[in-house]
Scaffold this active site. Sequence first.
Site, PDB file in Angstrom:
ATOM      1  N   ASN A  37      58.649 -11.655  14.585  1.00  0.00           N
ATOM      2  CA  ASN A  37      59.857 -10.812  14.639  1.00  0.00           C
ATOM      3  C   ASN A  37      59.704  -9.651  15.630  1.00  0.00           C
ATOM      4  OD1 ASN A  37      58.131  -9.079  13.383  1.00  0.00           O
ATOM      5  ND2 ASN A  37      59.340  -8.841  11.517  1.00  0.00           N
ATOM      6  N   ASP A  38      58.640  -9.691  16.442  1.00  0.00           N
ATOM      7  CA  ASP A  38      58.368  -8.720  17.507  1.00  0.00           C
ATOM      8  C   ASP A  38      57.784  -7.403  16.990  1.00  0.00           C
ATOM      9  OD1 ASP A  38      58.212  -8.412  20.270  1.00  0.00           O
ATOM     10  OD2 ASP A  38      59.996  -7.154  20.328  1.00  0.00           O
ATOM     11  N   HIS A 130      55.093  17.807  32.193  1.00  0.00           N
ATOM     12  CA  HIS A 130      56.108  18.051  33.214  1.00  0.00           C
ATOM     13  C   HIS A 130      56.541  19.521  33.265  1.00  0.00           C
ATOM     14  CE1 HIS A 130      59.642  17.742  35.653  1.00  0.00           C
ATOM     15  NE2 HIS A 130      60.386  18.150  34.653  1.00  0.00           N
ATOM     16  N   ASP A 169      59.818  21.660  44.100  1.00  0.00           N
ATOM     17  CA  ASP A 169      60.834  22.463  43.394  1.00  0.00           C
ATOM     18  C   ASP A 169      60.217  23.763  42.898  1.00  0.00           C
ATOM     19  OD1 ASP A 169      59.475  21.816  40.967  1.00  0.00           O
ATOM     20  OD2 ASP A 169      60.564  19.927  40.901  1.00  0.00           O
ATOM     21  N   LYS A 192      65.299  22.381  44.862  1.00  0.00           N
ATOM     22  CA  LYS A 192      65.654  20.986  44.527  1.00  0.00           C
ATOM     23  C   LYS A 192      66.671  20.927  43.393  1.00  0.00           C
ATOM     24  CE  LYS A 192      63.346  17.419  41.879  1.00  0.00           C
ATOM     25  NZ  LYS A 192      62.071  16.834  41.484  1.00  0.00           N
ATOM     26  N   ARG A 194      68.268  17.864  40.930  1.00  0.00           N
ATOM     27  CA  ARG A 194      68.265  16.432  40.621  1.00  0.00           C
ATOM     28  C   ARG A 194      69.658  16.021  40.174  1.00  0.00           C
ATOM     29  NH1 ARG A 194      64.998  12.173  39.902  1.00  0.00           N
ATOM     30  NH2 ARG A 194      63.055  13.314  40.213  1.00  0.00           N
ATOM     31  N   ASP A 218      52.934  17.673  43.517  1.00  0.00           N
ATOM     32  CA  ASP A 218      53.906  17.514  42.438  1.00  0.00           C
ATOM     33  C   ASP A 218      53.163  17.047  41.185  1.00  0.00           C
ATOM     34  OD1 ASP A 218      56.344  17.601  41.201  1.00  0.00           O
ATOM     35  OD2 ASP A 218      57.320  16.124  42.487  1.00  0.00           O
TER      36      ASP A 218
HETATM   37  C1  R5P Z   1      60.540  16.225  38.518  1.00  0.00           C
HETATM   38  O1  R5P Z   1      61.192  17.201  38.434  1.00  0.00           O
HETATM   39  C2  R5P Z   1      59.071  16.112  38.731  1.00  0.00           C
HETATM   40  O2  R5P Z   1      58.457  17.282  39.012  1.00  0.00           O
HETATM   41  C3  R5P Z   1      58.830  15.097  39.796  1.00  0.00           C
HETATM   42  O3  R5P Z   1      59.251  15.597  41.024  1.00  0.00           O
HETATM   43  C4  R5P Z   1      59.584  13.858  39.479  1.00  0.00           C
HETATM   44  O4  R5P Z   1      59.290  13.444  38.178  1.00  0.00           O
HETATM   45  C5  R5P Z   1      59.274  12.762  40.437  1.00  0.00           C
HETATM   46  O5  R5P Z   1      60.094  11.661  40.167  1.00  0.00           O
HETATM   47  P1  R5P Z   1      60.599  10.785  41.380  1.00  0.00           P
HETATM   48  O6  R5P Z   1      59.383  10.374  42.137  1.00  0.00           O
HETATM   49  O7  R5P Z   1      61.304   9.628  40.732  1.00  0.00           O
HETATM   50  O8  R5P Z   1      61.523  11.641  42.165  1.00  0.00           O
END
Ligand code: R5P
Length: 310
Positions: A37-38, A130, A169, A192, A194, A218
């Site tokens: 059943n996984d 992060h 960023d 930056k 997103r 990063d």
């Molecule tokens: C995002 O804010 C992190 O600091 C990285 O810049 C990000 O996770 C990188 O993801 P990607 O390579 O998909 O832009």
Amino acid sequence: MREIAVFGGSSHPALTAEICAHLAVPQRPVLLKRFANDCLEVQLQSNCRERDVFIIQSLVRPVQEHLIELLLMADAARGASAARINAVIPHYAYARSDKKDAPRISIGGRLVADLLVTAGVGRVLTLNLHSPQVHGFFSVPVDHLHALRELAGHFRQRDLSNAVVVSPDLGYAKSAAAFARRLGLPVAAGAKERVSDSEVHITAIIGDVAGHDVIILDDEISRGTTVFELLDRLREQGARSIAVACTHGLFADNALDKLAASDVTEIVCTNTAPLEAEHPKLTVLSVAPALAEAIRRIHDGESVSSLFDH
Ligand code: R5P
């Protein structure tokens, strides 16, 4: 002192083996079963009673599978009367989900932290979350390491006379500044925004990069969207050469090949995530010695922060 017992999930066996070798302890066996059943079931095949248990599992693809496996391992250790259950999570994937930045949106970073504690985890050892606030999502102690020492050690072998460190960023600028301090370099940062998982805009770079050898730093490279956008800005602003460094080299969507095919001089990451591909431009630095030393200190009740301060 209670005996140490180290178990590894299936996400990154090579890193687990390396950590155990540095600690000079055996890796304890784990049986993982998948039913028709996984559903998954885990059996820890070594005594946990009154042991200081460390479970090593990086939350890398397939993240949900590896997360459930980690939760089941913690639950099994708790049921087996472990004295303490430490989750060693070299890459904590849900850390990017750390705020309510849209209506009715989940905050996975906090939920996963709660799940780990519910499963019995009493302490977490992780690397380069992060964002710093993710640390605060945990209601148990977290030892939060970074890989700046390893990355700086690598770049010290290069000619840095004309180099500058650039964070994509402002959020990561503090870590980039700490990295630059280690190397005695100036630092710059991108502005930056997103838009989505596959679209970011970097509208400006704060700091001087013209004619310089840039080291982009990063926390992770996932699809590479961020780094490719930054490369465009750096070229426009006349950077002389560009190297790329990060802690978590996830390289989704063929990002490693695409990045290696660009004009970057080198790509440096650590082994918090297993790498499926290799490339002559890629250097992978091991965080196993740092994690092993942190595990030893946690087990012996010694300071961890004194070792890994910025
Ligand atoms: C995002 O804010 C992190 O600091 C990285 O810049 C990000 O996770 C990188 O993801 P990607 O390579 O998909 O832009």
